[in-house]
Design a protein around this motif. Structure first.
Motif, PDB file in Angstrom:
ATOM      1  N   ARG A 287     -10.088  18.506   9.171  1.00  0.00           N
ATOM      2  CA  ARG A 287      -9.202  19.332   8.339  1.00  0.00           C
ATOM      3  C   ARG A 287      -8.718  18.551   7.120  1.00  0.00           C
ATOM      4  O   ARG A 287      -8.721  19.058   5.993  1.00  0.00           O
ATOM      5  N   VAL A 288      -8.314  17.308   7.329  1.00  0.00           N
ATOM      6  CA  VAL A 288      -7.815  16.491   6.223  1.00  0.00           C
ATOM      7  C   VAL A 288      -8.947  16.178   5.237  1.00  0.00           C
ATOM      8  O   VAL A 288      -8.731  16.168   4.018  1.00  0.00           O
ATOM      9  N   GLU A 289     -10.144  15.954   5.750  1.00  0.00           N
ATOM     10  CA  GLU A 289     -11.290  15.709   4.863  1.00  0.00           C
ATOM     11  C   GLU A 289     -11.525  16.904   3.949  1.00  0.00           C
ATOM     12  O   GLU A 289     -11.801  16.742   2.741  1.00  0.00           O
ATOM     13  N   ARG A 290     -11.416  18.116   4.493  1.00  0.00           N
ATOM     14  CA  ARG A 290     -11.623  19.320   3.665  1.00  0.00           C
ATOM     15  C   ARG A 290     -10.526  19.462   2.608  1.00  0.00           C
ATOM     16  O   ARG A 290     -10.802  19.807   1.452  1.00  0.00           O
ATOM     17  N   ILE A 291      -9.293  19.190   3.011  1.00  0.00           N
ATOM     18  CA  ILE A 291      -8.186  19.298   2.055  1.00  0.00           C
ATOM     19  C   ILE A 291      -8.355  18.256   0.951  1.00  0.00           C
ATOM     20  O   ILE A 291      -8.121  18.539  -0.234  1.00  0.00           O
ATOM     21  N   ALA A 292      -8.759  17.048   1.323  1.00  0.00           N
ATOM     22  CA  ALA A 292      -8.998  16.010   0.317  1.00  0.00           C
ATOM     23  C   ALA A 292     -10.110  16.435  -0.636  1.00  0.00           C
ATOM     24  O   ALA A 292     -10.015  16.241  -1.862  1.00  0.00           O
ATOM     25  N   SER A 293     -11.156  17.029  -0.106  1.00  0.00           N
ATOM     26  CA  SER A 293     -12.264  17.475  -0.947  1.00  0.00           C
ATOM     27  C   SER A 293     -11.806  18.525  -1.947  1.00  0.00           C
ATOM     28  O   SER A 293     -12.281  18.558  -3.097  1.00  0.00           O
ATOM     29  N   ASP A 294     -10.874  19.372  -1.541  1.00  0.00           N
ATOM     30  CA  ASP A 294     -10.357  20.422  -2.428  1.00  0.00           C
ATOM     31  C   ASP A 294      -9.647  19.847  -3.647  1.00  0.00           C
ATOM     32  O   ASP A 294      -9.514  20.541  -4.669  1.00  0.00           O
ATOM     33  N   THR A 298     -12.612  11.992  -1.762  1.00  0.00           N
ATOM     34  CA  THR A 298     -13.557  11.835  -0.663  1.00  0.00           C
ATOM     35  C   THR A 298     -13.048  10.747   0.278  1.00  0.00           C
ATOM     36  O   THR A 298     -12.761   9.628  -0.159  1.00  0.00           O
ATOM     37  N   LEU A 299     -12.913  11.097   1.550  1.00  0.00           N
ATOM     38  CA  LEU A 299     -12.511  10.107   2.531  1.00  0.00           C
ATOM     39  C   LEU A 299     -12.968  10.547   3.906  1.00  0.00           C
ATOM     40  O   LEU A 299     -13.265  11.724   4.139  1.00  0.00           O
ATOM     41  N   THR A 300     -13.025   9.590   4.803  1.00  0.00           N
ATOM     42  CA  THR A 300     -13.348   9.880   6.194  1.00  0.00           C
ATOM     43  C   THR A 300     -12.472   8.982   7.056  1.00  0.00           C
ATOM     44  O   THR A 300     -11.476   8.435   6.577  1.00  0.00           O
ATOM     45  N   GLY A 301     -12.833   8.805   8.322  1.00  0.00           N
ATOM     46  CA  GLY A 301     -12.000   7.998   9.199  1.00  0.00           C
ATOM     47  C   GLY A 301     -12.800   7.330  10.288  1.00  0.00           C
ATOM     48  O   GLY A 301     -13.899   7.773  10.641  1.00  0.00           O
ATOM     49  N   ARG A 302     -12.234   6.266  10.846  1.00  0.00           N
ATOM     50  CA  ARG A 302     -12.837   5.541  11.961  1.00  0.00           C
ATOM     51  C   ARG A 302     -11.744   4.722  12.633  1.00  0.00           C
ATOM     52  O   ARG A 302     -10.678   4.484  12.041  1.00  0.00           O
ATOM     53  N   PRO A 303     -11.981   4.241  13.857  1.00  0.00           N
ATOM     54  CA  PRO A 303     -10.960   3.453  14.552  1.00  0.00           C
ATOM     55  C   PRO A 303     -10.669   2.128  13.851  1.00  0.00           C
ATOM     56  O   PRO A 303     -11.470   1.627  13.061  1.00  0.00           O
ATOM     57  N   ALA A 304      -9.501   1.562  14.195  1.00  0.00           N
ATOM     58  CA  ALA A 304      -9.057   0.291  13.613  1.00  0.00           C
ATOM     59  C   ALA A 304      -8.681  -0.677  14.725  1.00  0.00           C
ATOM     60  O   ALA A 304      -8.379  -0.269  15.847  1.00  0.00           O
ATOM     61  N   ASP A 305      -8.697  -1.962  14.403  1.00  0.00           N
ATOM     62  CA  ASP A 305      -8.349  -2.983  15.389  1.00  0.00           C
ATOM     63  C   ASP A 305      -6.840  -3.183  15.496  1.00  0.00           C
ATOM     64  O   ASP A 305      -6.316  -3.482  16.568  1.00  0.00           O
ATOM     65  N   GLY A 306      -6.125  -3.069  14.389  1.00  0.00           N
ATOM     66  CA  GLY A 306      -4.683  -3.313  14.402  1.00  0.00           C
ATOM     67  C   GLY A 306      -3.926  -2.211  15.111  1.00  0.00           C
ATOM     68  O   GLY A 306      -4.420  -1.100  15.299  1.00  0.00           O
ATOM     69  N   ALA A 307      -2.693  -2.526  15.507  1.00  0.00           N
ATOM     70  CA  ALA A 307      -1.851  -1.568  16.229  1.00  0.00           C
ATOM     71  C   ALA A 307      -0.702  -1.096  15.347  1.00  0.00           C
ATOM     72  O   ALA A 307      -0.330  -1.745  14.373  1.00  0.00           O
ATOM     73  N   HIS A 344      -0.941   7.072  -6.721  1.00  0.00           N
ATOM     74  CA  HIS A 344      -1.005   8.437  -7.238  1.00  0.00           C
ATOM     75  C   HIS A 344      -1.954   9.295  -6.399  1.00  0.00           C
ATOM     76  O   HIS A 344      -1.661  10.465  -6.113  1.00  0.00           O
ATOM     77  N   GLU A 345      -3.088   8.712  -5.985  1.00  0.00           N
ATOM     78  CA  GLU A 345      -4.040   9.458  -5.165  1.00  0.00           C
ATOM     79  C   GLU A 345      -3.417   9.882  -3.841  1.00  0.00           C
ATOM     80  O   GLU A 345      -3.590  11.028  -3.407  1.00  0.00           O
ATOM     81  N   ARG A 346      -2.697   8.976  -3.207  1.00  0.00           N
ATOM     82  CA  ARG A 346      -2.098   9.316  -1.913  1.00  0.00           C
ATOM     83  C   ARG A 346      -0.959  10.318  -2.084  1.00  0.00           C
ATOM     84  O   ARG A 346      -0.759  11.180  -1.219  1.00  0.00           O
ATOM     85  N   ALA A 347      -0.206  10.219  -3.153  1.00  0.00           N
ATOM     86  CA  ALA A 347       0.840  11.221  -3.390  1.00  0.00           C
ATOM     87  C   ALA A 347       0.206  12.600  -3.553  1.00  0.00           C
ATOM     88  O   ALA A 347       0.717  13.600  -3.017  1.00  0.00           O
ATOM     89  N   ASP A 348      -0.912  12.685  -4.262  1.00  0.00           N
ATOM     90  CA  ASP A 348      -1.613  13.960  -4.426  1.00  0.00           C
ATOM     91  C   ASP A 348      -2.101  14.490  -3.076  1.00  0.00           C
ATOM     92  O   ASP A 348      -1.981  15.687  -2.782  1.00  0.00           O
ATOM     93  N   LEU A 349      -2.675  13.599  -2.263  1.00  0.00           N
ATOM     94  CA  LEU A 349      -3.177  14.026  -0.951  1.00  0.00           C
ATOM     95  C   LEU A 349      -2.041  14.477  -0.047  1.00  0.00           C
ATOM     96  O   LEU A 349      -2.128  15.527   0.604  1.00  0.00           O
ATOM     97  N   LEU A 350      -0.965  13.721  -0.004  1.00  0.00           N
ATOM     98  CA  LEU A 350       0.166  14.090   0.847  1.00  0.00           C
ATOM     99  C   LEU A 350       0.774  15.420   0.401  1.00  0.00           C
ATOM    100  O   LEU A 350       1.147  16.254   1.227  1.00  0.00           O
ATOM    101  N   GLU A 351       0.848  15.632  -0.901  1.00  0.00           N
ATOM    102  CA  GLU A 351       1.346  16.916  -1.400  1.00  0.00           C
ATOM    103  C   GLU A 351       0.464  18.053  -0.893  1.00  0.00           C
ATOM    104  O   GLU A 351       0.966  19.082  -0.415  1.00  0.00           O
ATOM    105  N   ALA A 352      -0.839  17.877  -0.978  1.00  0.00           N
ATOM    106  CA  ALA A 352      -1.761  18.918  -0.516  1.00  0.00           C
ATOM    107  C   ALA A 352      -1.623  19.135   0.997  1.00  0.00           C
ATOM    108  O   ALA A 352      -1.660  20.279   1.471  1.00  0.00           O
ATOM    109  N   LEU A 353      -1.448  18.080   1.749  1.00  0.00           N
ATOM    110  CA  LEU A 353      -1.316  18.210   3.206  1.00  0.00           C
ATOM    111  C   LEU A 353      -0.019  18.906   3.572  1.00  0.00           C
ATOM    112  O   LEU A 353       0.019  19.754   4.498  1.00  0.00           O
ATOM    113  N   LEU A 354       1.051  18.610   2.869  1.00  0.00           N
ATOM    114  CA  LEU A 354       2.362  19.195   3.185  1.00  0.00           C
ATOM    115  C   LEU A 354       2.437  20.663   2.804  1.00  0.00           C
ATOM    116  O   LEU A 354       3.295  21.387   3.313  1.00  0.00           O
TER     117      LEU A 354
END
Length: 360
Positions: A287-294, A298-307, A344-354
């Motif tokens: 869902r987030v990938e589609r919203i970002a594309s709009d 472009t982004l995707t996701g994968r697991p991380a080592d840190g906690a 700025h990119e993350r602010a745009d993405l968060l705005e779209a998600l919210l």
């Protein structure tokens, strides 16, 4: 946004420094209130709430923190600077830029007058040491949420995090009996010797498992002519799967002494359970990938080592993604940096998600 990040960075905020944390918390709360949040506190943790507008979509929970690994005075060696797209300073990447992007996004969402879900934000004060005082708060808020977004730094380049290793800080303590090391050694019980044997045996439990074990600190005793009466070690453990996590922590909780009259105790200083990718997280990522594309991202996701605190929500089965802070690099390193454009990119993405009535 750059001015806000500069303000937050110059207010150094190491974990455990009550005065420094309080100074930054006061500024963050004022900025959150100006952005449109209702603010409250639980202990040193900040709670921000944005009531839903024209929608009955489920609650969206965001997790962040305002403590850093850097002591007061770190600015002397790693000063605030901006050069082209690179912003440097202690805590800019982990994770003060994330707070800047979030507050900017919320301000825009409110100004737009468009519908949005209820948004709850927890800004933790002790995340960098495992959130020992925030775990119950995170669990309680997660039970109300339909989705959780973590405002930790992303993978290099900006991709999101869909799972995390389990992370535990534990302490083994040994109480022995002091005596004169030459005149009456048999009357004593050497706590250091017992601790060494315990650590050796515990390494055998971990051996051949996909578990990371680091003995981070060790202390004990006092004088060479006194049989050591006390010793302790702090351990860092990382897990890839819940089964090994359960086995290893179970062994840690059932240590028995090798020496008569020695007393062994073990306890968890902080515990974040293993969060493995699941169908709910994969659905949220899509869902987030589609919203970002709009919005031409472009982004995707994968697991991380840190906690992080998203270990807790992901392990509970609540749809969770992390890494929503801006891209950069050098977390916990003296070359820490964040991308100005990335903020700025993350602010745009968060705005779209919210603006989504529901992410699930």
């Amino acid at each position: 946004m750059l001015d806000a990040l500069r303000t937050y960075t110059l207010l150094e905020s190491p974990t455990g420094d009550a005065r420094a944390l309080a100074a930054l918390a006061e500024v963050l709360e004022a900025d959150a209130a100006r952005s449109g949040f209702a603010t409250a506190r639980e202990g040193d943790h900040l709670l921000w709430t944005l009531p839903a507008r024209d929608t009955r979509g489920g609650e969206l929970l965001l997790l962040s923190h305002y403590d850093t690994v850097w002591p007061v005075g770190a600015l002397d060696e790693m000063p605030w600077s901006v050069e082209d797209d690179t912003v440097r300073g202690p805590g800019v990447y982990d994770t003060k830029a994330g707070l800047v992007a979030l507050l900017a996004a919320v301000e825009r969402v409110i100004a737009s007058g468009r519908p949005h879900p209820e948004v709850r934000v927890i800004v933790v004060a002790d995340e960098e040491i495992g959130s020992p005082t925030a775990g119950d708060l995170v669990r309680a808020e997660a039970k109300r949420a339909t989705a959780v977004l973590g405002m930790e730094p992303p993978h290099p380049g900006g991709d999101l995090k869909t799972g995390r290793r389990g992370s535990t800080r534990a302490r083994i303590e040994v109480t022995g009996i002091e005596s004169h090391a030459a005149l009456d050694p048999e009357a004593g019980v050497n706590a250091i010797d017992e601790l060494i044997d315990q650590l050796t045996a515990f390494r055998e439990v971990v051996a051949n498992r996909p578990v990371l074990l680091n003995t981070g600190t060790i202390s004990g005793g006092g004088r060479t002519n006194v049989v050591a009466g006390h010793a302790q070690a702090d351990l860092g453990l990382r897990f890839l799967d819940p089964d090994n996590e359960e086995t290893v922590l179970g062994a840690l909780g059932t240590l028995t002494p090798y020496r008569e009259r020695a007393v062994i105790t073990s306890r968890l200083l902080a515990h974040r359970p293993t969060w493995r990718p699941n169908d709910a997280t994969n659905k949220l990522l899509a869902r987030v990938e589609r919203i970002a594309s709009d919005i031409s991202q472009t982004l995707t996701g994968r697991p991380a080592d840190g906690a992080a605190d998203t270990n807790t929500t992901g392990a509970l089965g609540v749809p969770t993604l992390d890494g929503l802070a801006p891209r950069g690099g050098g977390a916990h390193a003296r070359h820490e940096w964040v991308s100005h454009q990335g903020i700025h990119e993350r602010a745009d993405l968060l705005e779209a998600l919210l603006h989504q009535t529901s992410l699930m």
